[in-house]
Design a protein around this motif. Structure first.
Motif, PDB file in Angstrom:
ATOM      1  N   ALA A  49       0.845  -1.190   0.000  1.00  0.00           N
ATOM      2  CA  ALA A  49       0.000   0.000   0.000  1.00  0.00           C
ATOM      3  C   ALA A  49       0.880   1.239   0.000  1.00  0.00           C
ATOM      4  N   VAL A  50       0.276   2.375  -0.300  1.00  0.00           N
ATOM      5  CA  VAL A  50       0.997   3.645  -0.414  1.00  0.00           C
ATOM      6  C   VAL A  50       0.424   4.650   0.577  1.00  0.00           C
ATOM      7  N   ALA A  51       1.311   5.400   1.223  1.00  0.00           N
ATOM      8  CA  ALA A  51       0.922   6.490   2.122  1.00  0.00           C
ATOM      9  C   ALA A  51       1.811   7.687   1.822  1.00  0.00           C
ATOM     10  N   ASP A  52       1.259   8.884   1.927  1.00  0.00           N
ATOM     11  CA  ASP A  52       2.008  10.112   1.643  1.00  0.00           C
ATOM     12  C   ASP A  52       1.926  11.062   2.831  1.00  0.00           C
ATOM     13  N   PHE A  53       3.089  11.600   3.225  1.00  0.00           N
ATOM     14  CA  PHE A  53       3.164  12.474   4.382  1.00  0.00           C
ATOM     15  C   PHE A  53       4.069  13.674   4.112  1.00  0.00           C
ATOM     16  N   GLY A  54       3.693  14.837   4.652  1.00  0.00           N
ATOM     17  CA  GLY A  54       4.547  16.013   4.656  1.00  0.00           C
ATOM     18  C   GLY A  54       4.795  16.422   6.095  1.00  0.00           C
ATOM     19  N   LEU A  55       6.058  16.524   6.483  1.00  0.00           N
ATOM     20  CA  LEU A  55       6.371  16.876   7.872  1.00  0.00           C
ATOM     21  C   LEU A  55       7.656  17.679   7.977  1.00  0.00           C
ATOM     22  N   GLY A  56       7.777  18.676   7.122  1.00  0.00           N
ATOM     23  CA  GLY A  56       8.980  19.492   7.121  1.00  0.00           C
ATOM     24  C   GLY A  56       9.964  19.022   6.066  1.00  0.00           C
ATOM     25  N   CYS A  57      11.222  19.382   6.235  1.00  0.00           N
ATOM     26  CA  CYS A  57      12.259  19.016   5.266  1.00  0.00           C
ATOM     27  C   CYS A  57      12.228  17.518   5.008  1.00  0.00           C
ATOM     28  N   PHE A  58      12.113  17.127   3.749  1.00  0.00           N
ATOM     29  CA  PHE A  58      11.904  15.716   3.456  1.00  0.00           C
ATOM     30  C   PHE A  58      13.134  14.841   3.607  1.00  0.00           C
ATOM     31  N   TRP A  59      14.305  15.430   3.800  1.00  0.00           N
ATOM     32  CA  TRP A  59      15.497  14.606   3.994  1.00  0.00           C
ATOM     33  C   TRP A  59      15.387  13.763   5.264  1.00  0.00           C
ATOM     34  N   GLY A  60      15.164  14.425   6.382  1.00  0.00           N
ATOM     35  CA  GLY A  60      15.050  13.697   7.642  1.00  0.00           C
ATOM     36  C   GLY A  60      13.755  12.921   7.749  1.00  0.00           C
TER      37      GLY A  60
END
Length: 222
Positions: A49-60
C-alpha cells in the motif's frame, strides 16, 4: 532563490498565481532505494500500500520512514500544489503550492497504517503552520494525503486523538492538511535518501516529545 520578488512563504498561491510547470517531469526517477534496495518507482508488488506524508524538510522525514519495519521503499517529492512537475527551486519559491512530501510504500500485514501515522505525528510539530522549526515556508507545512476512505478516516481520527494530548501538554491547534492524495511529483535524484548519501547532512526533523496514543486509528488503510 528564484523569483524573490514574488515569493509567498506566508500563504498558498491560488491556481492562477502558481507557476505553470511542464507537462512531463523535468528529470527521471530510476534505480533502487539506497538503503532498502527496492525500486523507487512503481508499479509496486501486489499486496503493498501507499501512504504520503509532509512533515517538514523531506530529507530527515524520509529517513524516519525507511527505518520503520514493514516499509518496502520510500521516495521524496512534491505534493498538494498546483504546478505540474515542479523543480525544487520552483517549490522553494512558494509559487507552486506544494509541500515537501515522503511517499511510503509499505506492507500493511507487517506495519499497519495507524503505525505510520504514529511515526508521522511524533516526528514533527504539527501545530506550526507554514514552518517546521527554523525552516519557514509553505513547502514545510504538515500534511497527510490519503489513498482510500479508510486512510482518510484513520488520519482524521489520529489527528483528533493527538490534538487532545498536545493540548494537555500546552500546544496549540494542529494545522495539518488532511485530504485525498493528488499528483505526487518525484523530487530530483540527489534528494532521494539524501541522509544515507550524506550522513552529515542537515536534518530538521524534531518532534514535540508528546507520544501519540497507540490504537487511535483503525489498522486498515490498504
Amino acid at each position: 532563490m528564484l523569483f524573490p520578488h514574488l515569493r509567498h512563504d506566508h500563504r498558498l498561491p491560488t491556481a492562477e498565481e502558481a507557476l505553470k510547470g511542464r507537462p512531463e517531469p523535468a528529470f527521471p526517477l530510476a534505480g533502487r532505494h539506497a538503503v532498502l534496495g527496492n525500486p523507487l518507482a512503481g508499479p509496486y508488488p501486489e499486496g503493498l500500500a501507499v501512504a504520503d506524508f509532509g512533515l517538514g524538510c523531506f530529507w530527515g522525514a524520509e529517513r524516519r520512514f525507511w527505518q520503520t519495519p514493514g516499509v518496502w521503499t520510500t521516495l521524496v517529492g512534491y505534493q498538494g500544489g498546483h504546478t505540474p512537475n515542479p523543480t525544487y527551486e520552483e517549490v522553494c519559491s512558494g509559487l507552486t503550492g506544494h509541500t515537501e512530501a515522503v511517499r511510503v510504500v509499505f506492507d500493511p500485514a507487517v506495519v499497519p497504517y495507524a503505525s505510520l501515522l504514529k511515526v508521522f505525528w511524533e516526528s514533527h510539530d504539527p501545530t506550526q503552520g507554514f514552518r517546521q522549526g527554523n525552516d519557514r515556508g509553505t513547502q514545510y507545512r504538515s500534511a497527510v494525503y490519503t489513498h482510500s476512505p479508510e486512510q482518510q478516516s484513520a488520519a482524521e481520527s489520529s489527528r483528533d486523538a493527538y490534538q487532545s494530548v498536545l493540548r494537555a501538554s500546552g500546544y496549540g491547534d494542529i494545522t495539518t492538511e488532511i485530504r485525498p492524495a493528488g499528483p505526487f511529483h518525484h523530487a530530483e535524484e540527489y534528494h532521494q535518501q539524501y541522509l544515507e548519501k550524506n550522513p552529515a547532512g542537515y536534518c530538521g526533523i524534531g518532534g514535540t516529545g508528546v507520544s501519540c496514543p497507540v490504537g487511535v486509528a483503525p489498522a486498515g488503510g490498504n
